[in-house]
Design an enzyme around this catalytic site. Structure first.
Site, PDB file in Angstrom:
ATOM      1  N   ASP A 118     -30.168  37.138 -57.432  1.00 41.00           N
ATOM      2  CA  ASP A 118     -29.050  36.241 -57.158  1.00 41.00           C
ATOM      3  C   ASP A 118     -28.913  35.333 -58.393  1.00 41.00           C
ATOM      4  O   ASP A 118     -29.872  35.164 -59.158  1.00 41.00           O
ATOM      5  CB  ASP A 118     -29.387  35.413 -55.910  1.00 41.00           C
ATOM      6  CG  ASP A 118     -28.428  34.268 -55.704  1.00 41.00           C
ATOM      7  OD1 ASP A 118     -27.220  34.516 -55.675  1.00 41.00           O
ATOM      8  OD2 ASP A 118     -28.913  33.106 -55.606  1.00 41.00           O
TER       9      ASP A 118
ATOM     10  N   ASP B 229     -26.710  31.962 -58.598  1.00 44.19           N
ATOM     11  CA  ASP B 229     -26.658  30.514 -58.332  1.00 44.19           C
ATOM     12  C   ASP B 229     -27.893  30.031 -57.583  1.00 44.19           C
ATOM     13  O   ASP B 229     -28.273  30.586 -56.549  1.00 44.19           O
ATOM     14  CB  ASP B 229     -25.408  30.174 -57.509  1.00 44.19           C
ATOM     15  CG  ASP B 229     -24.138  30.355 -58.324  1.00 44.19           C
ATOM     16  OD1 ASP B 229     -24.201  30.260 -59.560  1.00 44.19           O
ATOM     17  OD2 ASP B 229     -23.083  30.593 -57.718  1.00 44.19           O
TER      18      ASP B 229
HETATM   19 MG    MG Z   1     -27.985  31.533 -54.617  1.00 45.03          MG
END
Ligand code: MG
Length: 279
Positions: free
Chosen positions: A64, A66
């Site tokens: 991932d 962010d």
């Molecule tokens: Mg995230």
């Protein structure tokens, strides 16, 4: 439950350590998990030998972006940059909690922001990525071991591509959303064909990666409910929860291993576990 939120004492955990756990991995058992509401959860997450083995032998690791690969939560930060931070942050929190259909949350947030191409370009110039400590070393280490790195994000390609390029990650290894602009650079929606614009998009992206490259063992690393989905739905062999930026208890509970520091992954990859997974 795959993940073990251990209530037993660290002393007991240490004595129960399997022989092939290294000193580094044994220490990682002491990782303390805090709930999203910052209430102490007096528990640890054990790194099981089979989890370490899967990480060491994975053909690819998907991150991932962010609050995992980067410390930024880029949609919120772009929204703040555009003066609509509070409205969009509330919508992001709902999306990350898994209570709102992701595509609708994305449509609503972008509809509030309506970023122009010039807005995004200026945002990138004024807000360089804050790459999470340890990520550059981890990316280099994985690739030196022949383990490919992918980015799977509900954020935007326009923001993620420069980051990927800076770390030598091919853009074909990026799965994220695309903001669309008209011929004058005004906001014109988003590409609804991207995996990650919809709920269930991350497991779909991981399955696509496995099918395209013929992988059987892919690890997902992330901080959110949508990242945990990649494991719950059987696409990823392993889900490593990352809590170095924000800790979500519901995510920690679904993780095969929950870490607070990227160095923990580096230590496991560098340490020998058993004859079968020494690469
Ligand atoms: Mg995230």
């Amino acid at each position: 439950m795959r993940s073990q939120l251990l209530s037993r004492s660290s002393a007991h955990a240490a004595t129960a350590a399997p022989r092939c756990l290294t000193r580094a991995t044994r220490a990682l058992r002491l990782t303390r998990v805090m709930s999203a509401a910052a209430q102490p959860v007096s528990s640890t997450v054990e790194l099981k030998p089979e989890v370490a083995h899967k990480l060491r032998t994975a053909e690819a690791v998907c991150f991932d972006v962010d609050s995992t690969f980067c410390e930024d939560e880029s949609i919120d930060e772009l929204a703040a940059f555009l003066g609509v931070g509070e409205q969009v942050a509330a919508l992001t929190a709902k999306a990350m909690g898994g209570t709102v259909e992701f595509k609708e949350a994305l449509r609503t947030r972008l509809g509030v922001m309506k970023p122009t191409r010039a807005d995004v370009d200026r945002f990138l110039r004024e807000h360089p990525h804050r790459v999470t400590k340890g990520i550059p070393e981890l990316v280099s280490l994985l690739r030196s071991r022949g383990q490919e790195v992918f980015l799977v994000s509900g954020g935007f390609r326009q923001i993620i591509h420069p980051l990927a390029e800076s770390l030598g990650i091919p853009l074909s290894h990026v799965f994220a959303n695309s903001i669309l602009f008209d011929s004058e650079g005004h906001y014109a929606g988003f590409d609804e064909s991207e995996f990650t614009c919809r709920s269930g998009g991350k497991p779909a992206a991981v399955r696509h990666i496995k099918d395209k490259y013929g992988y059987s063992n892919v690890v997902m690393v992330g901080d959110g409910a949508t990242d945990a989905e990649a494991r719950v739905e059987g696409a990823a062999s392993l889900f490593i929860g990352y809590g170095g930026v924000v800790v979500r208890k519901n995510v920690a509970e679904k993780a095969d291993w929950f870490i607070m520091d990227i160095q923990q992954m580096i230590d496991v990859l560098k340490s020998g576990c058993c004859g079968n997974c020494r690469k």
